[in-house]
Design an enzyme around this catalytic site. Structure first.
Site, PDB file in Angstrom:
ATOM      1  CE1 TYR A 180      -4.123  -1.991   5.308  1.00 23.00           C
ATOM      2  CE2 TYR A 180      -3.336   0.210   4.801  1.00 23.00           C
ATOM      3  CZ  TYR A 180      -3.866  -0.995   4.387  1.00 23.00           C
ATOM      4  OH  TYR A 180      -4.121  -1.215   3.053  1.00 23.00           O
ATOM      5  CB  SER A 202      -0.841  -0.014   1.287  1.00 23.56           C
ATOM      6  OG  SER A 202      -1.512   1.210   1.464  1.00 23.56           O
TER       7      SER A 202
HETATM    8  N1  LIG Z   1      -8.696  -0.137  -1.113  1.00 26.21           N
HETATM    9  C1  LIG Z   1      -7.574   0.552  -1.027  1.00 26.21           C
HETATM   10  O1  LIG Z   1      -7.544   1.773  -1.199  1.00 26.21           O
HETATM   11  C2  LIG Z   1      -6.272  -0.149  -0.738  1.00 26.21           C
HETATM   12  C3  LIG Z   1      -5.123   0.639  -0.774  1.00 26.21           C
HETATM   13  C4  LIG Z   1      -3.905   0.022  -0.514  1.00 26.21           C
HETATM   14  C5  LIG Z   1      -3.847  -1.324  -0.247  1.00 26.21           C
HETATM   15  N2  LIG Z   1      -4.987  -2.056  -0.214  1.00 26.21           N
HETATM   16  C6  LIG Z   1      -4.839  -3.485   0.073  1.00 26.21           C
HETATM   17  O2  LIG Z   1      -5.473  -4.221  -0.948  1.00 26.21           O
HETATM   18  C7  LIG Z   1      -5.861  -5.504  -0.440  1.00 26.21           C
HETATM   19  C8  LIG Z   1      -7.302  -5.752  -0.820  1.00 26.21           C
HETATM   20  O3  LIG Z   1      -8.100  -4.757  -0.198  1.00 26.21           O
HETATM   21  P1  LIG Z   1      -9.509  -4.265  -0.760  1.00 26.21           P
HETATM   22  O4  LIG Z   1      -9.465  -2.785  -0.771  1.00 26.21           O
HETATM   23  O5  LIG Z   1      -9.870  -5.005  -1.983  1.00 26.21           O
HETATM   24  O6  LIG Z   1     -10.394  -4.686   0.507  1.00 26.21           O
HETATM   25  P2  LIG Z   1     -11.737  -5.515   0.667  1.00 26.21           P
HETATM   26  O7  LIG Z   1     -12.042  -5.470   2.105  1.00 26.21           O
HETATM   27  O8  LIG Z   1     -12.738  -5.057  -0.321  1.00 26.21           O
HETATM   28  O9  LIG Z   1     -11.319  -6.997   0.261  1.00 26.21           O
HETATM   29  C9  LIG Z   1     -10.473  -7.771   1.066  1.00 26.21           C
HETATM   30  C10 LIG Z   1     -10.843  -9.228   0.937  1.00 26.21           C
HETATM   31  O10 LIG Z   1      -9.922  -9.979   1.752  1.00 26.21           O
HETATM   32  C11 LIG Z   1     -10.651 -10.953   2.471  1.00 26.21           C
HETATM   33  N3  LIG Z   1      -9.926 -11.316   3.696  1.00 26.21           N
HETATM   34  C12 LIG Z   1      -9.766 -10.563   4.804  1.00 26.21           C
HETATM   35  N4  LIG Z   1      -9.079 -11.251   5.721  1.00 26.21           N
HETATM   36  C13 LIG Z   1      -8.801 -12.466   5.193  1.00 26.21           C
HETATM   37  C14 LIG Z   1      -8.124 -13.624   5.660  1.00 26.21           C
HETATM   38  N5  LIG Z   1      -7.619 -13.683   6.912  1.00 26.21           N
HETATM   39  N6  LIG Z   1      -8.020 -14.696   4.843  1.00 26.21           N
HETATM   40  C15 LIG Z   1      -8.551 -14.661   3.594  1.00 26.21           C
HETATM   41  N7  LIG Z   1      -9.221 -13.597   3.094  1.00 26.21           N
HETATM   42  C16 LIG Z   1      -9.340 -12.512   3.886  1.00 26.21           C
HETATM   43  C17 LIG Z   1     -11.996 -10.296   2.775  1.00 26.21           C
HETATM   44  O11 LIG Z   1     -12.996 -11.245   3.104  1.00 26.21           O
HETATM   45  C18 LIG Z   1     -12.262  -9.533   1.481  1.00 26.21           C
HETATM   46  O12 LIG Z   1     -12.979 -10.324   0.553  1.00 26.21           O
HETATM   47  C19 LIG Z   1      -5.587  -5.456   1.057  1.00 26.21           C
HETATM   48  O13 LIG Z   1      -4.350  -6.080   1.331  1.00 26.21           O
HETATM   49  C20 LIG Z   1      -5.489  -3.964   1.342  1.00 26.21           C
HETATM   50  O14 LIG Z   1      -4.704  -3.685   2.481  1.00 26.21           O
HETATM   51  C21 LIG Z   1      -6.204  -1.498  -0.457  1.00 26.21           C
END
Ligand SMILES: NC(=O)c1ccc[n+]([C@@H]2O[C@H](COP(=O)([O-])OP(=O)(O)OC[C@H]3O[C@@H](n4cnc5c(N)ncnc54)[C@H](O)[C@@H]3O)[C@@H](O)[C@H]2O)c1
Length: 267
Positions: free
Chosen positions: A165, A152
């Site tokens: 985080y 991230s």
């Molecule tokens: N959305 C953003 O702006 C953003 C920015 C930087 C990084 N990220 C990273 O991107 C990744 C995906 O995030 P997103 O925004 O799609 O979030 P999201 O919450 O929409 O999706 C995350 C998914 O991960 C699953 N999950 C959570 N814990 C889990 C576990 N222990 N085992 C298996 N599955 C699990 C959830 O059920 C969900 O389906 C994450 O690592 C997040 O930190 C997101």
């Protein structure tokens, strides 16, 4: 000739197998879609099978085989099980998108609940480490592969209220570089993507964590912090992940790639 060129450009993953964690929503789901659209067989891993059911209908249009696997990516046995299931079902593992992650809560360190801190580190760091550990062994059996870890912009700088985080995503970058050194000689490339902010449930949660009823104001403020003045779409992260797994990225290893509209360019 033109048709062949088109095929080579847009079906980069025919006969390949990708495992995507956190596949049921957001960035993970968009990446499943992208890989399936380019011919990959997809192993979609997430916490709850009820959420995973939507993946099948999302990917139906591409006609690719999909294996849904319910697992907690922070549990060693469950990680081993999703890798074994991929090999059993499809015979190989070519790529891992180590993407599952949680945001924790918004609170200063003095008030941050220890159990939330521990859980964020378990999922975001231990989960990524376990994914590398088990999937790389399967990749070695077929001569190599590629791993992309989701870090991230929170891995590149601090942010008040987000200590767990932030720490977890800095750790993902350290793991990425170390794994790239260890696995490069085995023909497994390891890279990380640093998205921010992307239109998913996670951002809704962070906006209300900072803003409560003023979440919409926080959202506008976050969007205005990058030169494109908008949130990114999950598919815009998926494009980068697909590139990093593809042969086009054959000399890219241990790299850290932002996909944030330029938000971190001035830092
Ligand atoms: N959305 C953003 O702006 C953003 C920015 C930087 C990084 N990220 C990273 O991107 C990744 C995906 O995030 P997103 O925004 O799609 O979030 P999201 O919450 O929409 O999706 C995350 C998914 O991960 C699953 N999950 C959570 N814990 C889990 C576990 N222990 N085992 C298996 N599955 C699990 C959830 O059920 C969900 O389906 C994450 O690592 C997040 O930190 C997101």
């Amino acid at each position: 000739m033109l048709a062949r060129l088109r095929e080579a450009l847009f079906m980069r993953f025919e006969n390949k197998v990708v495992i995507v964690t956190g596949a049921a929503a957001g960035i993970g789901l968009a990446t499943c879609r992208r890989f399936a659209s380019e011919g990959a067989r997809v192993v979609a891993v997430d916490l709850q099978s009820s959420n995973l059911n939507g993946v099948t209908s999302e990917l139906a249009a591409y006609g690719q085989d999909v294996l849904l696997f319910e697992a907690d990516c922070s549990d060693s046995e469950q990680v081993r099980a999703y890798v074994d299931a991929a090999v059993e079902e499809f015979g190989q593992v070519d790529y891992l998108f180590n993407n599952a992650g949680i945001e924790g809560t918004v609170a200063d360190i003095v008030e941050y609940p220890e159990e939330v801190f521990n859980r964020v580190l378990e999922v975001n760091v231990r989960g990524v480490w376990l994914g590398i550990k088990h999937a790389s062994q399967a990749m070695m059996l077929t001569g190599g592969g590629a791993i992309v870890n989701t870090a991230s912009s929170a891995g590149l700088r601090g942010a008040s209220g987000m200590s767990a985080y932030i720490a977890s995503k800095h750790a993902v970058l350290g793991l990425t570089k170390t794994a790239a050194l260890e696995l490069g000689p085995k023909a497994i490339r390891v890279n990380a993507v640093c998205p921010s902010p992307i239109e998913t449930r996670m951002m809704r949660s962070i906006e209300s964590g900072f803003g409560g009823e003023q979440a919409e104001i926080v959202r506008k403020e976050l969007a205005s912090r990058n030169p494109l003045s908008r949130y990114g779409e999950p598919s815009e992260v998926a494009s980068l992940v697909a590139f990093l797994c593809s042969e086009d990225a054959s000399y890219i290893n241990g790299g850290i790639y932002t996909v944030d509209g330029g938000a971190t360019a001035g830092h």
